[in-house]
Design a protein around this motif. Structure first.
Motif, PDB file in Angstrom:
ATOM      1  N   VAL A 206       0.859  -1.184   0.000  1.00  0.00           N
ATOM      2  CA  VAL A 206       0.000   0.000   0.000  1.00  0.00           C
ATOM      3  C   VAL A 206       0.893   1.232   0.000  1.00  0.00           C
ATOM      4  N   GLU A 207       0.611   2.162  -0.897  1.00  0.00           N
ATOM      5  CA  GLU A 207       1.416   3.376  -1.002  1.00  0.00           C
ATOM      6  C   GLU A 207       0.573   4.613  -0.735  1.00  0.00           C
ATOM      7  N   GLY A 208       1.221   5.612  -0.111  1.00  0.00           N
ATOM      8  CA  GLY A 208       0.556   6.884   0.135  1.00  0.00           C
ATOM      9  C   GLY A 208       0.370   7.238   1.595  1.00  0.00           C
ATOM     10  N   LEU A 209       0.587   6.286   2.498  1.00  0.00           N
ATOM     11  CA  LEU A 209       0.475   6.592   3.924  1.00  0.00           C
ATOM     12  C   LEU A 209       1.641   7.474   4.359  1.00  0.00           C
ATOM     13  N   VAL A 210       1.364   8.481   5.163  1.00  0.00           N
ATOM     14  CA  VAL A 210       2.424   9.401   5.586  1.00  0.00           C
ATOM     15  C   VAL A 210       3.046   8.988   6.913  1.00  0.00           C
ATOM     16  N   GLU A 211       2.448   8.012   7.586  1.00  0.00           N
ATOM     17  CA  GLU A 211       3.048   7.499   8.811  1.00  0.00           C
ATOM     18  C   GLU A 211       2.654   6.042   9.009  1.00  0.00           C
ATOM     19  N   GLU A 212       3.438   5.364   9.817  1.00  0.00           N
ATOM     20  CA  GLU A 212       3.192   3.943  10.070  1.00  0.00           C
ATOM     21  C   GLU A 212       1.865   3.752  10.792  1.00  0.00           C
ATOM     22  N   PRO A 213       1.058   2.788  10.362  1.00  0.00           N
ATOM     23  CA  PRO A 213      -0.228   2.566  11.037  1.00  0.00           C
ATOM     24  C   PRO A 213      -0.041   1.928  12.405  1.00  0.00           C
ATOM     25  N   ASN A 214      -1.089   2.031  13.190  1.00  0.00           N
ATOM     26  CA  ASN A 214      -1.076   1.432  14.520  1.00  0.00           C
ATOM     27  C   ASN A 214      -1.411  -0.054  14.470  1.00  0.00           C
ATOM     28  N   ARG A 215      -2.237  -0.428  13.482  1.00  0.00           N
ATOM     29  CA  ARG A 215      -2.728  -1.803  13.443  1.00  0.00           C
ATOM     30  C   ARG A 215      -3.192  -2.127  12.026  1.00  0.00           C
ATOM     31  N   VAL A 216      -2.953  -3.364  11.609  1.00  0.00           N
ATOM     32  CA  VAL A 216      -3.481  -3.875  10.343  1.00  0.00           C
ATOM     33  C   VAL A 216      -4.115  -5.224  10.639  1.00  0.00           C
ATOM     34  N   GLU A 217      -5.340  -5.435  10.155  1.00  0.00           N
ATOM     35  CA  GLU A 217      -6.053  -6.660  10.510  1.00  0.00           C
ATOM     36  C   GLU A 217      -7.095  -7.008   9.456  1.00  0.00           C
ATOM     37  N   TRP A 218      -7.383  -8.307   9.344  1.00  0.00           N
ATOM     38  CA  TRP A 218      -8.588  -8.711   8.626  1.00  0.00           C
ATOM     39  C   TRP A 218      -9.780  -8.210   9.426  1.00  0.00           C
ATOM     40  N   ILE A 219     -10.765  -7.670   8.748  1.00  0.00           N
ATOM     41  CA  ILE A 219     -11.963  -7.236   9.469  1.00  0.00           C
ATOM     42  C   ILE A 219     -12.654  -8.438  10.102  1.00  0.00           C
ATOM     43  N   GLU A 220     -12.727  -9.528   9.360  1.00  0.00           N
ATOM     44  CA  GLU A 220     -13.338 -10.735   9.904  1.00  0.00           C
ATOM     45  C   GLU A 220     -12.522 -11.246  11.091  1.00  0.00           C
ATOM     46  N   HIS A 221     -13.141 -11.303  12.250  1.00  0.00           N
ATOM     47  CA  HIS A 221     -12.538 -11.802  13.495  1.00  0.00           C
ATOM     48  C   HIS A 221     -11.343 -10.965  13.964  1.00  0.00           C
ATOM     49  N   ARG A 222     -11.093  -9.821  13.326  1.00  0.00           N
ATOM     50  CA  ARG A 222     -10.018  -8.904  13.727  1.00  0.00           C
ATOM     51  C   ARG A 222      -8.676  -9.624  13.862  1.00  0.00           C
ATOM     52  N   THR A 223      -8.356 -10.443  12.884  1.00  0.00           N
ATOM     53  CA  THR A 223      -7.091 -11.178  12.875  1.00  0.00           C
ATOM     54  C   THR A 223      -5.948 -10.242  12.498  1.00  0.00           C
TER      55      THR A 223
ATOM     56  N   LEU B 216      -2.461  -8.783  11.176  1.00  0.00           N
ATOM     57  CA  LEU B 216      -1.593  -9.103  10.050  1.00  0.00           C
ATOM     58  C   LEU B 216      -0.241  -8.425  10.241  1.00  0.00           C
ATOM     59  N   ASP B 217       0.831  -9.160   9.943  1.00  0.00           N
ATOM     60  CA  ASP B 217       2.176  -8.595  10.032  1.00  0.00           C
ATOM     61  C   ASP B 217       2.382  -7.581   8.911  1.00  0.00           C
ATOM     62  N   PHE B 218       3.098  -6.503   9.233  1.00  0.00           N
ATOM     63  CA  PHE B 218       3.347  -5.487   8.216  1.00  0.00           C
ATOM     64  C   PHE B 218       4.686  -4.812   8.464  1.00  0.00           C
ATOM     65  N   ASN B 219       5.180  -4.169   7.414  1.00  0.00           N
ATOM     66  CA  ASN B 219       6.415  -3.393   7.486  1.00  0.00           C
ATOM     67  C   ASN B 219       6.181  -2.078   6.766  1.00  0.00           C
ATOM     68  N   TYR B 220       6.613  -0.987   7.401  1.00  0.00           N
ATOM     69  CA  TYR B 220       6.408   0.339   6.817  1.00  0.00           C
ATOM     70  C   TYR B 220       7.757   1.008   6.592  1.00  0.00           C
ATOM     71  N   LYS B 221       7.995   1.418   5.338  1.00  0.00           N
ATOM     72  CA  LYS B 221       9.249   2.093   5.008  1.00  0.00           C
ATOM     73  C   LYS B 221       9.043   2.947   3.764  1.00  0.00           C
ATOM     74  N   ASP B 222       9.527   4.191   3.819  1.00  0.00           N
ATOM     75  CA  ASP B 222       9.463   5.104   2.669  1.00  0.00           C
ATOM     76  C   ASP B 222       8.039   5.243   2.134  1.00  0.00           C
TER      77      ASP B 222
END
Length: 214
Positions: A154-171, A173-179
């Motif tokens: 995903v491109e365009g975010l100006v800062e690292e998110p607090n959380r990433v998850e599947w909406i279903e069951h709020r599972t 998800l691992d993520f990495n934010y750079k540039d």
């Protein structure tokens, strides 16, 4: 029409029907508006009871269980509402109509909030497309068609998110934010849908509030 009305059920009656049941059915599957050209007073009463909007008749579409979700999602991607014809014959749904409503219900039960309140986002994804919550723009939603890739960027975010998850069951998800690129590693969701939805949640001021213990 209110932009939060992602789908509208257009009830096509050929005889007297139970307006209360029909409006309740719409409410239960995640529709926030209905329309009809018959028994309007009965529908007004039922809509007031279930807090559903009674819209004026407009052009609508015949859909089936096999194409209804794709149609809904592609229309939402384009910023449009899907107005769905729902035939009611002698007060009842045919087997095909019931199957379509069940398909909508199963999908909207998981993703209806994001679907109804999502609007076009400036963010881009390497797969699928992104909407953001028009009432809480710290929430972004990535709509992904099946089969799913192993990861998306995903491109365009100006800062690292607090959380990433599947909406279903709020599972989570691992993520990495750079540039300003967010790479999300996907895992198989619990249930299979033609379209899956994940939530990207930004850091909010309330996330910094420490828990108060008594």
């Amino acid at each position: 029409m209110n932009p939060d009305f992602a789908i509208v059920l257009n009830y096509q009656l050929n005889d007297k029907a139970d307006a209360d049941f029909l409006v309740k059915t719409a409410r239960n599957i995640g529709a926030r508006a209905v329309m009809t050209d018959r028994q309007t007073e009965d529908f007004k009463t039922a809509c007031a009871k279930y807090t559903i909007f009674l819209a004026n008749p407009e052009n609508s579409t015949d859909l089936t269980k096999d194409n209804v979700i794709d149609t809904m999602v592609n229309n939402r991607k384009a910023g449009k509402t899907t107005i769905i014809n729902v035939p009611v014959e002698a007060g009842k749904f045919s087997a095909a109509t019931q199957a379509m409503l069940d398909t909508i219900n199963d999908w909207m039960h998981q993703f209806g909030h994001a679907f109804n309140e999502g609007k076009t986002s400036a963010l881009t994804s390497s797969d699928g497309f992104i909407l953001e919550n028009r009432h809480a723009n710290y929430q972004k939603y990535v709509f992904l068609p099946s089969p799913l890739p192993d990861k998306i960027v995903v491109e365009g975010l100006v800062e690292e998110p607090n959380r990433v998850e599947w909406i279903e069951h709020r599972t989570d998800l691992d993520f990495n934010y750079k540039d300003q690129k967010l790479t999300i590693n996907l895992v198989k969701p619990d249930d299979e849908f033609a379209w899956q939805v994940l939530r990207i949640q930004a850091h909010r001021p309330e996330d910094d509030i420490l828990e108060t213990k008594f």
